[in-house]
Design a protein around this motif. Structure first.
Motif, mmCIF file in Angstrom:
data_model
loop_
_atom_site.group_PDB
_atom_site.id
_atom_site.type_symbol
_atom_site.label_atom_id
_atom_site.label_comp_id
_atom_site.label_asym_id
_atom_site.label_seq_id
_atom_site.Cartn_x
_atom_site.Cartn_y
_atom_site.Cartn_z
ATOM 1 N N GLY A 42 22.916 37.259 47.425
ATOM 2 C CA GLY A 42 24.315 37.320 47.818
ATOM 3 C C GLY A 42 25.295 37.415 46.673
ATOM 4 O O GLY A 42 26.510 37.387 46.891
ATOM 5 N N LYS A 43 24.792 37.518 45.448
ATOM 6 C CA LYS A 43 25.677 37.577 44.285
ATOM 7 C C LYS A 43 25.437 38.851 43.507
ATOM 8 O O LYS A 43 24.422 39.508 43.655
ATOM 9 C CB LYS A 43 25.455 36.353 43.391
ATOM 10 C CG LYS A 43 25.841 35.040 44.033
ATOM 11 C CD LYS A 43 25.752 33.905 43.034
ATOM 12 C CE LYS A 43 26.210 32.592 43.652
ATOM 13 N NZ LYS A 43 26.152 31.471 42.672
ATOM 14 N N GLN A 44 26.413 39.175 42.641
ATOM 15 C CA GLN A 44 26.269 40.343 41.797
ATOM 16 C C GLN A 44 25.352 40.045 40.618
ATOM 17 O O GLN A 44 25.194 38.892 40.208
ATOM 18 C CB GLN A 44 27.640 40.795 41.291
ATOM 19 C CG GLN A 44 28.539 41.383 42.360
ATOM 20 C CD GLN A 44 29.811 41.990 41.786
ATOM 21 O OE1 GLN A 44 30.293 41.553 40.742
ATOM 22 N NE2 GLN A 44 30.346 42.991 42.455
ATOM 23 N N ARG A 45 24.780 41.101 40.076
ATOM 24 C CA ARG A 45 23.963 40.953 38.880
ATOM 25 C C ARG A 45 24.863 40.523 37.722
ATOM 26 O O ARG A 45 25.942 41.060 37.536
ATOM 27 C CB ARG A 45 23.251 42.257 38.543
ATOM 28 C CG ARG A 45 22.193 42.148 37.472
ATOM 29 C CD ARG A 45 21.406 43.442 37.329
ATOM 30 N NE ARG A 45 20.686 43.777 38.553
ATOM 31 C CZ ARG A 45 19.800 44.775 38.631
ATOM 32 N NH1 ARG A 45 19.537 45.518 37.555
ATOM 33 N NH2 ARG A 45 19.205 45.029 39.762
ATOM 34 N N GLU A 46 24.381 39.559 36.942
ATOM 35 C CA GLU A 46 25.174 39.041 35.833
ATOM 36 C C GLU A 46 24.364 38.980 34.550
ATOM 37 O O GLU A 46 23.134 38.841 34.574
ATOM 38 C CB GLU A 46 25.697 37.632 36.158
ATOM 39 C CG GLU A 46 24.620 36.593 36.350
ATOM 40 C CD GLU A 46 25.180 35.194 36.578
ATOM 41 O OE1 GLU A 46 26.408 35.026 36.665
ATOM 42 O OE2 GLU A 46 24.361 34.258 36.668
ATOM 43 N N LEU A 47 25.076 39.088 33.442
ATOM 44 C CA LEU A 47 24.438 39.004 32.131
ATOM 45 C C LEU A 47 23.974 37.580 31.881
ATOM 46 O O LEU A 47 24.690 36.618 32.167
ATOM 47 C CB LEU A 47 25.421 39.438 31.048
ATOM 48 C CG LEU A 47 24.943 39.405 29.600
ATOM 49 C CD1 LEU A 47 25.613 40.526 28.815
ATOM 50 C CD2 LEU A 47 25.227 38.080 28.936
ATOM 51 N N VAL A 48 22.766 37.463 31.335
ATOM 52 C CA VAL A 48 22.246 36.162 30.910
ATOM 53 C C VAL A 48 22.288 36.074 29.388
ATOM 54 O O VAL A 48 22.870 35.154 28.823
ATOM 55 C CB VAL A 48 20.811 35.939 31.413
ATOM 56 C CG1 VAL A 48 20.271 34.612 30.884
ATOM 57 C CG2 VAL A 48 20.757 35.986 32.941
ATOM 58 N N ALA A 49 21.663 37.048 28.728
ATOM 59 C CA ALA A 49 21.631 37.048 27.265
ATOM 60 C C ALA A 49 21.244 38.433 26.777
ATOM 61 O O ALA A 49 20.491 39.147 27.451
ATOM 62 C CB ALA A 49 20.636 36.018 26.739
ATOM 63 N N THR A 50 21.769 38.815 25.621
ATOM 64 C CA THR A 50 21.403 40.083 25.003
ATOM 65 C C THR A 50 21.172 39.880 23.517
ATOM 66 O O THR A 50 21.678 38.926 22.914
ATOM 67 C CB THR A 50 22.481 41.157 25.194
ATOM 68 O OG1 THR A 50 23.678 40.737 24.535
ATOM 69 C CG2 THR A 50 22.764 41.412 26.659
ATOM 70 N N THR A 51 20.417 40.804 22.926
ATOM 71 C CA THR A 51 20.201 40.785 21.489
ATOM 72 C C THR A 51 20.188 42.206 20.969
ATOM 73 O O THR A 51 19.729 43.117 21.662
ATOM 74 C CB THR A 51 18.884 40.066 21.138
ATOM 75 O OG1 THR A 51 18.734 40.003 19.715
ATOM 76 C CG2 THR A 51 17.669 40.770 21.732
ATOM 77 N N THR A 52 20.701 42.401 19.763
ATOM 78 C CA THR A 52 20.715 43.722 19.144
ATOM 79 C C THR A 52 19.636 43.794 18.071
ATOM 80 O O THR A 52 19.032 42.780 17.714
ATOM 81 C CB THR A 52 22.071 44.006 18.497
ATOM 82 O OG1 THR A 52 22.239 43.124 17.369
ATOM 83 C CG2 THR A 52 23.203 43.777 19.487
ATOM 84 N N THR A 53 19.406 45.000 17.551
ATOM 85 C CA THR A 53 18.401 45.170 16.513
ATOM 86 C C THR A 53 18.766 44.419 15.244
ATOM 87 O O THR A 53 17.891 44.073 14.450
ATOM 88 C CB THR A 53 18.229 46.653 16.175
ATOM 89 O OG1 THR A 53 19.511 47.230 15.886
ATOM 90 C CG2 THR A 53 17.606 47.406 17.342
ATOM 91 N N SER A 54 20.046 44.134 15.063
ATOM 92 C CA SER A 54 20.478 43.378 13.880
ATOM 93 C C SER A 54 20.404 41.883 14.098
ATOM 94 O O SER A 54 20.690 41.109 13.184
ATOM 95 C CB SER A 54 21.903 43.770 13.509
ATOM 96 O OG SER A 54 22.784 43.484 14.580
ATOM 97 N N GLY A 55 20.004 41.486 15.317
ATOM 98 C CA GLY A 55 19.834 40.069 15.586
ATOM 99 C C GLY A 55 21.038 39.379 16.188
ATOM 100 O O GLY A 55 21.025 38.157 16.380
ATOM 101 N N TYR A 56 22.087 40.148 16.495
ATOM 102 C CA TYR A 56 23.270 39.554 17.122
ATOM 103 C C TYR A 56 22.953 39.224 18.577
ATOM 104 O O TYR A 56 22.432 40.068 19.302
ATOM 105 C CB TYR A 56 24.441 40.512 17.039
ATOM 106 C CG TYR A 56 25.717 39.970 17.635
ATOM 107 C CD1 TYR A 56 26.153 40.390 18.888
ATOM 108 C CD2 TYR A 56 26.482 39.033 16.952
ATOM 109 C CE1 TYR A 56 27.317 39.898 19.440
ATOM 110 C CE2 TYR A 56 27.644 38.528 17.498
ATOM 111 C CZ TYR A 56 28.055 38.963 18.746
ATOM 112 O OH TYR A 56 29.212 38.463 19.291
ATOM 113 N N THR A 57 23.268 38.010 18.993
ATOM 114 C CA THR A 57 22.958 37.583 20.356
ATOM 115 C C THR A 57 24.213 37.161 21.102
ATOM 116 O O THR A 57 25.182 36.686 20.502
ATOM 117 C CB THR A 57 21.968 36.410 20.363
ATOM 118 O OG1 THR A 57 22.520 35.319 19.618
ATOM 119 C CG2 THR A 57 20.632 36.803 19.745
#
Length: 120
Positions: A42-57
């Motif tokens: 019943g809810k929209q998809r939401e961001l939990v966590a991301t990471t980039t190739t440079s290690g930024y989270t």
């Protein structure tokens, strides 16, 4: 073609931990970003966590201090360590990757999702 395969979901009690894994395979020039999203009923998809190739989270406020995202040595894998799980973390968790097939062509890919259920 690119495939994302997730694993590690399951049923746990509140306060316990789970570790999700996602591996990308196929024709890959470079992976720019990888991350985890979730969608509860019943809810929209939401961001939990991301990471980039440079290690930024980045993390959703609701998981900061409890979840940790990391990349594998091969850089085509991403993990989500989830500690102190709460019933409100119950959702289908999806892996996402921004993949370059050439220096100028990229596309967003999604895995099929893995169910995480936290009982109280």
């Amino acid at each position: 073609q690119v495939q994302l395969v997730e694993s590690g979901g399951g049923l746990v009690q509140a306060g316990e931990s789970l570790r999700l894994s996602c591996a990308a395979s196929g024709i890959i020039f470079i992976i720019n970003d990888m991350g985890w999203y979730r969608q509860a009923p019943g809810k929209q998809r939401e961001l939990v966590a991301t990471t980039t190739t440079s290690g930024y989270t980045t993390y959703a406020d609701s998981v900061k201090g409890r979840f940790t995202i990391s990349s594998g040595n091969a850089k085509n894998t991403v993990y989500l360590q989830m500690n102190s799980l709460k019933p409100e973390d119950t959702a289908v968790y999806y892996c996402n990757a921004i993949i370059f097939h050439s220096p100028s062509t990229s596309r967003s890919y999604w895995g099929p999702g893995t169910q995480v259920t936290v009982s109280s």
